[in-house]
Design a protein around this motif. Structure first.
Motif, PDB file in Angstrom:
ATOM      1  N   THR A  65     -38.842  31.348  13.228  1.00 41.05           N
ATOM      2  CA  THR A  65     -40.002  30.677  12.632  1.00 41.05           C
ATOM      3  C   THR A  65     -40.464  31.400  11.375  1.00 41.05           C
ATOM      4  N   LEU A  66     -40.591  32.712  11.462  1.00 38.57           N
ATOM      5  CA  LEU A  66     -41.062  33.493  10.323  1.00 38.57           C
ATOM      6  C   LEU A  66     -40.074  33.443   9.163  1.00 38.57           C
ATOM      7  N   ALA A  67     -38.799  33.671   9.451  1.00 36.89           N
ATOM      8  CA  ALA A  67     -37.801  33.699   8.374  1.00 36.89           C
ATOM      9  C   ALA A  67     -37.652  32.342   7.714  1.00 36.89           C
ATOM     10  N   ALA A  68     -37.667  31.273   8.506  1.00 35.12           N
ATOM     11  CA  ALA A  68     -37.521  29.938   7.937  1.00 35.12           C
ATOM     12  C   ALA A  68     -38.738  29.565   7.093  1.00 35.12           C
ATOM     13  N   ALA A  69     -39.931  29.914   7.584  1.00 34.36           N
ATOM     14  CA  ALA A  69     -41.133  29.633   6.802  1.00 34.36           C
ATOM     15  C   ALA A  69     -41.103  30.379   5.478  1.00 34.36           C
ATOM     16  N   LEU A  70     -40.649  31.629   5.504  1.00 37.39           N
ATOM     17  CA  LEU A  70     -40.542  32.399   4.269  1.00 37.39           C
ATOM     18  C   LEU A  70     -39.556  31.737   3.307  1.00 37.39           C
ATOM     19  N   ALA A  71     -38.408  31.302   3.814  1.00 35.77           N
ATOM     20  CA  ALA A  71     -37.429  30.631   2.952  1.00 35.77           C
ATOM     21  C   ALA A  71     -38.014  29.365   2.344  1.00 35.77           C
ATOM     22  N   GLY A  72     -38.777  28.614   3.148  1.00 38.65           N
ATOM     23  CA  GLY A  72     -39.413  27.414   2.615  1.00 38.65           C
ATOM     24  C   GLY A  72     -40.391  27.727   1.501  1.00 38.65           C
ATOM     25  N   ARG A  73     -41.184  28.766   1.690  1.00 39.55           N
ATOM     26  CA  ARG A  73     -42.147  29.172   0.661  1.00 39.55           C
ATOM     27  C   ARG A  73     -41.449  29.622  -0.615  1.00 39.55           C
ATOM     28  N   ALA A  76     -46.185  32.943   5.090  1.00 43.38           N
ATOM     29  CA  ALA A  76     -45.243  32.749   6.188  1.00 43.38           C
ATOM     30  C   ALA A  76     -45.721  33.448   7.454  1.00 43.38           C
ATOM     31  N   GLN A  77     -46.281  34.651   7.309  1.00 45.14           N
ATOM     32  CA  GLN A  77     -46.793  35.353   8.485  1.00 45.14           C
ATOM     33  C   GLN A  77     -48.005  34.640   9.084  1.00 45.14           C
ATOM     34  N   ALA A  78     -48.893  34.163   8.227  1.00 38.35           N
ATOM     35  CA  ALA A  78     -50.064  33.445   8.724  1.00 38.35           C
ATOM     36  C   ALA A  78     -49.639  32.181   9.472  1.00 38.35           C
ATOM     37  N   TYR A  79     -48.671  31.472   8.930  1.00 36.57           N
ATOM     38  CA  TYR A  79     -48.159  30.265   9.592  1.00 36.57           C
ATOM     39  C   TYR A  79     -47.528  30.612  10.938  1.00 36.57           C
ATOM     40  N   CYS A  80     -46.704  31.665  10.962  1.00 37.92           N
ATOM     41  CA  CYS A  80     -46.032  32.050  12.203  1.00 37.92           C
ATOM     42  C   CYS A  80     -47.046  32.459  13.268  1.00 37.92           C
ATOM     43  N   HIS A  81     -48.066  33.217  12.873  1.00 39.04           N
ATOM     44  CA  HIS A  81     -49.080  33.634  13.837  1.00 39.04           C
ATOM     45  C   HIS A  81     -49.814  32.421  14.413  1.00 39.04           C
ATOM     46  N   ALA A  82     -50.128  31.450  13.561  1.00 37.47           N
ATOM     47  CA  ALA A  82     -50.793  30.238  14.039  1.00 37.47           C
ATOM     48  C   ALA A  82     -49.886  29.447  14.976  1.00 37.47           C
ATOM     49  N   ALA A  83     -48.581  29.389  14.660  1.00 37.59           N
ATOM     50  CA  ALA A  83     -47.642  28.665  15.521  1.00 37.59           C
ATOM     51  C   ALA A  83     -47.535  29.321  16.893  1.00 37.59           C
ATOM     52  N   LEU A  84     -47.573  30.655  16.935  1.00 41.92           N
ATOM     53  CA  LEU A  84     -47.530  31.360  18.212  1.00 41.92           C
ATOM     54  C   LEU A  84     -48.844  31.181  18.976  1.00 41.92           C
ATOM     55  N   ALA A  85     -49.962  31.223  18.262  1.00 41.10           N
ATOM     56  CA  ALA A  85     -51.267  31.073  18.910  1.00 41.10           C
ATOM     57  C   ALA A  85     -51.420  29.698  19.550  1.00 41.10           C
ATOM     58  N   GLN A  86     -50.737  28.685  19.007  1.00 39.59           N
ATOM     59  CA  GLN A  86     -50.817  27.330  19.539  1.00 39.59           C
ATOM     60  C   GLN A  86     -49.537  26.945  20.291  1.00 39.59           C
ATOM     61  N   GLY A 135     -41.634  30.960  31.647  1.00 45.58           N
ATOM     62  CA  GLY A 135     -40.993  31.955  30.795  1.00 45.58           C
ATOM     63  C   GLY A 135     -41.483  31.885  29.365  1.00 45.58           C
ATOM     64  N   GLN A 136     -40.589  32.105  28.427  1.00 47.28           N
ATOM     65  CA  GLN A 136     -40.968  32.163  27.016  1.00 47.28           C
ATOM     66  C   GLN A 136     -41.522  30.821  26.542  1.00 47.28           C
ATOM     67  N   ARG A 137     -42.569  30.920  25.730  1.00 44.55           N
ATOM     68  CA  ARG A 137     -43.234  29.738  25.195  1.00 44.55           C
ATOM     69  C   ARG A 137     -42.618  29.364  23.853  1.00 44.55           C
ATOM     70  N   ILE A 138     -42.832  28.131  23.431  1.00 47.81           N
ATOM     71  CA  ILE A 138     -42.279  27.599  22.194  1.00 47.81           C
ATOM     72  C   ILE A 138     -43.372  27.571  21.131  1.00 47.81           C
ATOM     73  N   PRO A 139     -43.180  28.194  19.981  1.00 44.85           N
ATOM     74  CA  PRO A 139     -44.172  28.098  18.907  1.00 44.85           C
ATOM     75  C   PRO A 139     -44.384  26.635  18.476  1.00 44.85           C
ATOM     76  N   ARG A 140     -45.631  26.289  18.243  1.00 46.32           N
ATOM     77  CA  ARG A 140     -45.944  24.933  17.772  1.00 46.32           C
ATOM     78  C   ARG A 140     -45.799  24.944  16.253  1.00 46.32           C
ATOM     79  N   ARG A 141     -44.634  24.549  15.781  1.00 46.97           N
ATOM     80  CA  ARG A 141     -44.272  24.799  14.389  1.00 46.97           C
ATOM     81  C   ARG A 141     -44.795  23.778  13.408  1.00 46.97           C
ATOM     82  N   PHE A 142     -45.065  22.584  13.879  1.00 46.13           N
ATOM     83  CA  PHE A 142     -45.455  21.590  12.881  1.00 46.13           C
ATOM     84  C   PHE A 142     -46.949  21.653  12.642  1.00 46.13           C
ATOM     85  N   LEU A 143     -47.349  22.689  11.919  1.00 48.67           N
ATOM     86  CA  LEU A 143     -48.728  22.920  11.521  1.00 48.67           C
ATOM     87  C   LEU A 143     -48.822  22.730  10.022  1.00 48.67           C
TER      88      LEU A 143
END
Length: 249
Positions: A198-206, A220-230, A237-245
Motif C-alpha cells: 500500500t505504501l510503496a504503490a501510493a508513493l509511486a502514484g504520487r 503516501a504515509q498519511a494515506y497508508c496510515h488512514a487505510a490501516l486505521a480503517q 487474522g490479518q486485516r485488509i487496509p481500506r485502500r480506496f480513500l
C-alpha cells in the motif's frame, strides 16, 4: 488529458490483500492509473502464503512491452519479481526506459517474506532482486529487510518501523545516504496484510503525478496510515487496509 500511469510488477494475491490487487487500488486512490504486470501467481489467504509460481520471464516482458508500446509511463513500482530471471528481465527493461527518461521514478518494495514469514519467490529472496536496487529511485524496506539487504546504492531509502515496538511507528528517510527526515505515526493495534504494498504503490502514484520526493513520501504515509486505521476483516487474522480513500492533499 491522459491520466498518469504506473507500470507495476508484482505477484497476484487471490485474497486481494497484497500484491497487484493492493497496488491497483492504492495507485487509483492517488489519482493515477496502474498498469499491472503479473510476475508470479500465488496460493495464499490473508495470513499465509502456501505456494508461489513465478511467471515465465518472457511472458513478464511481453505483458510490459504491450503496455509500453501504447502508454506513457509516469513511474514504475516493483514488488516481488518471483525469481532471479524475472528480476533480470525487469532490470533490462528499466535500463531501456531510463535511456529514454533518465528521471523516471522507480519505487522498489523489497519484499523478502510475507508478514507470516513465508517465502515469496523461488530463489534466495535477496539474490532474487538481481540488481534492481541499483536501478531504483527509492527502496522501502522494513527494519528486518533493511538488515538483510545491507548497504543499498539507491538515491533514496525509506526504512519503515512497523515491525518494531513502542507507541509510535518511526519511518526514516535517507537521501544520498544521510538521514533527511523522520516521521512518527501512532502505532495501530492488529496486524495488516499488504501494508508495505500500500505504501510503496501510493508513493509511486504520487511520483507519477509529478510530486517531489518529500511531499510524495509524506502524502503516501498519511494515506497508508488512514487505510490501516480503517482496515476491515475478511477472515480471522490479518486485516485488509481500506485502500480506496481520498488522497491526502
Amino acid at each position: 488529458m491522459t491520466v498518469p500511469s504506473v507500470l507495476v510488477f508484482a505477484g497476484l494475491d487471490p485474497g486481494g490483500g497484497a500484491g497487484l490487487a493492493a497496488d491497483v487500488l492504492a495507485i487509483a486512490a492517488q489519482g493515477a492509473h496502474a498498469l499491472p504486470v503479473a510476475t508470479a501467481l500465488t496460493v495464499q489467504d490473508n495470513n499465509r502464503v502456501h505456494a508461489v509460481h513465478p511467471v515465465d520471464a518472457g511472458l513478464v516482458l511481453r505483458q510490459a512491452e504491450a503496455l509500453l508500446a501504447r502508454c506513457r509511463i509516469g513511474a514504475v513500482k516493483i514488488g516481488i519479481p518471483g525469481n532471479r530471471e524475472n528480476a533480470q528481465a525487469i532490470a533490462g527493461l528499466l535500463r531501456r526506459l531510463r535511456a529514454i527518461d533518465p528521471d523516471l521514478p522507480v519505487v522498489l518494495d523489497p519484499v523478502l517474506a510475507s508478514g507470516g514469514g513465508d517465502a515469496l519467490g523461488a530463489d534466495d529472496p535477496v539474490e532474487s532482486l538481481a540488481g534492481l536496487p541499483a536501478l531504483a529511485t527509492i527502496v522501502l524496506p522494513n527494519e528486518p529487510e533493511a538488515c538483510h539487504l545491507g548497504s543499498l546504492p539507491c538515491p533514496h531509502l525509506l526504512i519503515t518501523g512497523g515491525h518494531g515496538d513502542g507507541q509510535f511507528v518511526v519511518n526514516r528517510w535517507y537521501r544520498g545516504g544521510e538521514l533527511a527526515r523522520r516521521w512518527r505515526w501512532p502505532r495501530l493495534p492488529g496486524d495488516y496484510h499488504g501494508s508495505g504494498c500500500t505504501l510503496a504503490a501510493a508513493l509511486a502514484g504520487r511520483l507519477a503525478l509529478g510530486e517531489g520526493m518529500f511531499d510524495a513520501l509524506g502524502a503516501a504515509q498519511a494515506y497508508c496510515h488512514a487505510a490501516l486505521a480503517q482496515s476491515f476483516a475478511i477472515a480471522p487474522g490479518q486485516r485488509i487496509p481500506r485502500r480506496f480513500l481520498q488522497p491526502t492533499p
